[in-house]
Structures are given as C-alpha cells and as structure tokens.
Design a protein around this motif. Structure first.
Motif, mmCIF file in Angstrom:
data_model
loop_
_atom_site.group_PDB
_atom_site.id
_atom_site.type_symbol
_atom_site.label_atom_id
_atom_site.label_comp_id
_atom_site.label_asym_id
_atom_site.label_seq_id
_atom_site.Cartn_x
_atom_site.Cartn_y
_atom_site.Cartn_z
ATOM 1 N N LYS A 99 0.647 -1.161 0.108
ATOM 2 C CA LYS A 99 -0.112 0.097 0.055
ATOM 3 C C LYS A 99 0.838 1.280 0.049
ATOM 4 O O LYS A 99 1.684 1.316 0.605
ATOM 5 C CB LYS A 99 -0.848 -0.147 1.366
ATOM 6 C CG LYS A 99 -2.132 -0.764 1.134
ATOM 7 C CD LYS A 99 -3.158 -0.512 2.317
ATOM 8 C CE LYS A 99 -2.591 0.297 3.544
ATOM 9 N NZ LYS A 99 -3.430 -0.147 4.715
ATOM 10 N N GLN A 125 3.025 9.081 -0.259
ATOM 11 C CA GLN A 125 2.754 8.527 -1.740
ATOM 12 C C GLN A 125 1.398 8.529 -2.098
ATOM 13 O O GLN A 125 1.096 9.111 -3.416
ATOM 14 C CB GLN A 125 3.308 6.973 -1.684
ATOM 15 C CG GLN A 125 4.734 7.001 -1.564
ATOM 16 C CD GLN A 125 5.401 5.286 -0.937
ATOM 17 O OE1 GLN A 125 4.480 4.691 -0.798
ATOM 18 N NE2 GLN A 125 6.589 5.326 -0.709
ATOM 19 N N GLY A 137 11.567 9.119 6.863
ATOM 20 C CA GLY A 137 11.267 7.788 6.768
ATOM 21 C C GLY A 137 9.680 7.312 6.338
ATOM 22 O O GLY A 137 9.365 6.164 6.649
ATOM 23 N N LYS A 191 9.422 9.053 1.026
ATOM 24 C CA LYS A 191 9.347 10.285 -0.118
ATOM 25 C C LYS A 191 9.932 9.846 -1.221
ATOM 26 O O LYS A 191 9.677 10.060 -2.301
ATOM 27 C CB LYS A 191 9.933 11.450 0.458
ATOM 28 C CG LYS A 191 9.074 11.940 1.584
ATOM 29 C CD LYS A 191 9.525 13.426 2.201
ATOM 30 C CE LYS A 191 10.724 13.385 2.827
ATOM 31 N NZ LYS A 191 10.626 12.544 4.181
ATOM 32 N N GLY A 195 18.458 12.193 4.786
ATOM 33 C CA GLY A 195 18.074 11.104 3.570
ATOM 34 C C GLY A 195 18.523 9.964 3.630
ATOM 35 O O GLY A 195 17.861 8.931 3.224
ATOM 36 N N GLY A 200 10.172 3.815 8.004
ATOM 37 C CA GLY A 200 9.165 2.769 7.507
ATOM 38 C C GLY A 200 8.330 2.521 8.801
ATOM 39 O O GLY A 200 7.840 3.457 9.392
#
Ligand code: ADP
Ligand code: MG
Length: 423
Positions: free
Chosen positions: A23, A28, A48, A51, A308, A339
């Motif tokens: 998903k 997003q 995290g 992106k 990043g 995440g």
C-alpha cells in the motif's frame, strides 16, 4: 487503495510487489496522482515515510509510458538533485529497483571519484540522472549533459538544496532546462523563506504537507540528557556496551571530533567507523557497506550523513554534540524509526550547548523530553569506563595530534585539487 489498483504500468507494479510495497504511504498516496498528471509539487512529510518512492514511482511510470515517443539521444528526461554522494547512490538504487522491469535507465554522478566512467555511461544514454551539484556542473561545463528535453526536475532535501549554499546552483540549472518542465520539491523540513524561494521557481505547485505539527517522526522516541562535555565519551561507552547487538549512529559536530570519538571508543574496546567530508570517497563507500551489513555496529558521522540516508535497522541515534542547524536535529534523529520501525534517540547536551538546545526546541515548537540521570548514576557511568587515560595532558596531546593530522590531510587534498585543475 493498494498499489495493484493504481493506474500504473504492470512492470512497475511487479517490482513494487517484489519490494514488499503493498500500500502507498500517506505521502505516496497524496503525491503519485498529481505527479502522474504533470503537476508541480511541494511535498513535506516526516523522515522515513517513503518520499523517494513517492516521486520515483510516478516519474518512472511517466517515462516508461512515453518511451515510444522519445529517443534517449534527445537527452535526459529527469534530473534529481541531492546534497550528498551517499544519497545520490541510494536514490539511484530506489529508481533502479522500482524500474527494473522497464527500459528506463537511471544513473548517478557525484564527485570524489574518476569522472571518465561516468561520462562513458552518460554517452551510452540515460533517462534519469541523480546527482550532487558539484560533479553535475563539472559535466555541464564539459558539455556532457543535455537537459534541453528535460521533463522533470526534482530537488530532494529541497530546503537544503534551496539554502544559501546551493541556491545559485539551482538557479543556474533552471536556466538550462525547459520552462514548461515539471518541478518537484521533497523534504521533511521547510521554512517560510525557503517556501517563497521554491514558489519563485514554479507556478502554482500542489502543496502537500503531512503532520505539520511535529516535524520529528512519530516512530522516534527522543530525549535529551545533560552531560558535561568531558564526560560524553563515558556515556557513549556505557550506552554502546549496554546495547551490544544494536546498530548505533552517533552524530558529532566536526570531522576532527569524529576521529577523536572513534579513538576514545577504540581505547575502551569498541569498534567504530567514521564518515565525514574529510574522507576519501572510496573509504566513505566502504564504511557505508560495513555499517549497512552490520559488520560494524557503531558509526560516527558528521552532518554529511544527517539527511536522507536510509539504513534499515538503526536502533539508536546519539547526538554526541547538538547540531548547529536546528532542522538537522529532525534529520539526524530521523535516521532511526524508518518505515514501520521504531527508534530511539538521545542528545548529549553540555552546559555550553544549552543555548543551541533552546534554538532546537523553538524550531520544534516543543520541549524535548529530559532523560533524568541521578547523581549516583552519573558518577557510576564515569566510573564504569574502561578508559584509564583520564588525565587531561594525554587527552590534550591526542587532540592536538588529530587536529594536526586533519590539517595535513586537508592541505594534501587542496594540493591534489590544484594539480588536477592544472592538468
Ligand atoms: P524518506 O525519504 O521519507 O525519509 P525513504 O524514501 O528513504 O523515506 O523510505 C523509507 C523506508 O520506507 C525505505 O526503507 C523504503 O524502502 C520504505 N518504504 C517506502 N515506501 C514503502 C511502502 N509503500 N511500503 C513499505 N515500505 C515502504
Ligand atoms: Mg528522503
């Protein structure tokens, strides 16, 4: 909505499935449709939260679908600008993983390594270029890059890329690319001034702002511990020894300090590596490999690694020194809790750094939780140390040696650079 229901090419859906992306994340979900449509986007979302894929998925899809009409000889279709070399490599990998079943070619360029191989690859033809500004301008001056047919310009870590150091570069690039291009800005932090700058480069961007109230990722449990400057190494030693199997990322203010803290850890039997701008690019890449694979559990870094970098499994971020730029607090602690992972972060704040702490807290619009250390516990931590070179003379001498070494290293590099330029 699952990715399988998205209006994306089956080749891209396959690789998303392979990556285990079922998903879309919030950012997003909000970004993919406008980017597919060709809109300009300014997107702010916590560290995290995915992106990279938020722009990589729709860009790859657009280029993939247009491939019959466009020839690679026409030049590069998408330019992604990033602040550091490691980030260029990482983002290129994401494009390559998501685009693996398509014919879209992504490549990255950055300084500190030979440019011949990079030029050869560009001449074979690429669709997407991910790059740091320095090497890109070298290649532009050598007429190796053609942006005349560029469709999309991406600034990742956009606030940093638009900041003073880089803004002239960005304006120079904008002059080289078509006016009707699509422009995308992504970051975890932004301020009003930078927003205005971004708007001056595009017309009516779609603005996406997720969790604007707290810029620190909700997956990161962060606190501050009041520790005197000279005692910081004892606290780091204890923290590392109590978390033997965990991946720990330590941020310090300068290159010299990175080396010094590493030596202090070495003295007490802790193996650590350092990464900073004073190191050879080859060494930097080797260090990243060893840390990613878990061969070495402790990495000591300067702010060159604050933004990043996505290393799964970093459990603890230690701000050995507080960051000079308040937004870097958000970026540094954001190297953990990526995440769905959860992470911990602690900042060692000495008496001299209390003002910096205030500035960071006002940037965050809230106070950072204090990790209380009882007096006994503080003394116990210092006593716990296996470091027996506590006398100040040894330490001063050591510091002088490192500073000298660093100076020599930098002088050597300057000479090398001059030599190269003369060639
Ligand atoms: P950001 O740029 O927002 O800091 P990244 O793009 O580096 O974040 O992604 C952070 C992590 O989340 C990466 O390890 C990435 O593989 C993972 N990720 C991204 N999108 C998804 C998704 N849709 N489902 C699961 N994991 C994802
Ligand atoms: Mg990112």
């Amino acid at each position: 909505m699952k990715f399988s229901k998205y209006p994306l090419a089956p080749e891209i859906k396959q690789s998303l499935e392979r990556l285990g992306f079922k998903k879309p994340t919030d950012i997003q979900y909000r970004s993919i449709s406008p980017i597919l449509r060709g809109d300009d986007v300014l997107a702010i979302a916590q560290t995290g939260t995915g992106k990279t894929a938020a722009f990589a998925i729709p860009i790859l899809n657009n280029i993939h679908n247009a491939k019959e009409h466009q020839r690679r000889e026409d030049g590069i279709k998408c330019l992604v600008m990033v602040p550091t070399r490691e980030l260029a490599i990482q983002i290129t990998e994401v494009f390559q993983q998501i685009g693996r079943n398509t014919r879209v070619k992504t490549f990255c360029t950055f300084g500190g390594v030979e440019q011949d191989a990079q030029i050869a690859r560009i001449q074979k033809g690429i669709d997407i270029l991910v790059t740091t500004p320095g090497r890109m301008f070298d290649l532009i001056h050598q007429k190796q890059l053609n942006f005349r047919r560029l469709d999309t310009l991406v600034l990742d870590e956009a606030d940093h890329m638009l900041d003073l150091g880089f803004i002239k570069d960005i304006r120079d690039v904008v002059k080289l690319v078509p006016r009707n291009r699509q422009t995308l800005f992504f970051s975890a932090t932004i301020n009003e001034e930078i927003k205005t700058l971004a708007y001056s480069l595009v017309s009516k961007p779609v603005r996406i702002h997720i969790s604007p109230k707290d810029p620190v990722s909700k997956n990161v449990n962060h606190s501050v511990a009041f520790v005197e400057m000279d005692d910081k190494r004892f606290f780091l030693e204890r923290l590392v020894k109590e978390r033997e199997n965990e991946k720990i990322l330590v941020f310090v203010r300068t290159q010299v300090r990175a080396e010094r803290v590493m030596k202090a850890m070495e003295r007490v039997g802790i193996k650590a590596l350092t990464i900073h701008g004073g190191k050879d690019q080859k060494d930097r890449m080797e260090v990243m490999r060893a840390y990613k694979t878990g061969e070495v559990k402790v990495l000591i870094a300067t702010d060159v690694s604050a933004r990043g970098i996505d290393i799964p499994g970093v459990q603890y971020v230690v701000n050995y020194d507080l960051p000079d730029q308040p937004e870097n607090y958000v970026h540094r602690v954001g190297r953990t809790g990526r995440g769905r992972e959860k992470g911990l972060a602690v900042s060692f704040c000495s008496e001299q750094e209390k003002e910096t702490l205030e500035i960071i807290q006002s940037f965050l619009h809230k106070e950072i939780k204090v990790m209380e250390i009882e007096k006994q516990d503080y003394t116990a931590t210092v006593d716990f140390s296996e470091d027996h070179t506590n006398d100040w003379k040894t330490l001063m001498k050591e510091q002088a040696v490192y500073e000298e070494e660093m100076k020599e290293l930098q002088a050597k590099r300057r000479k090398q650079k001059l030599k190269k330029k003369k060639k």
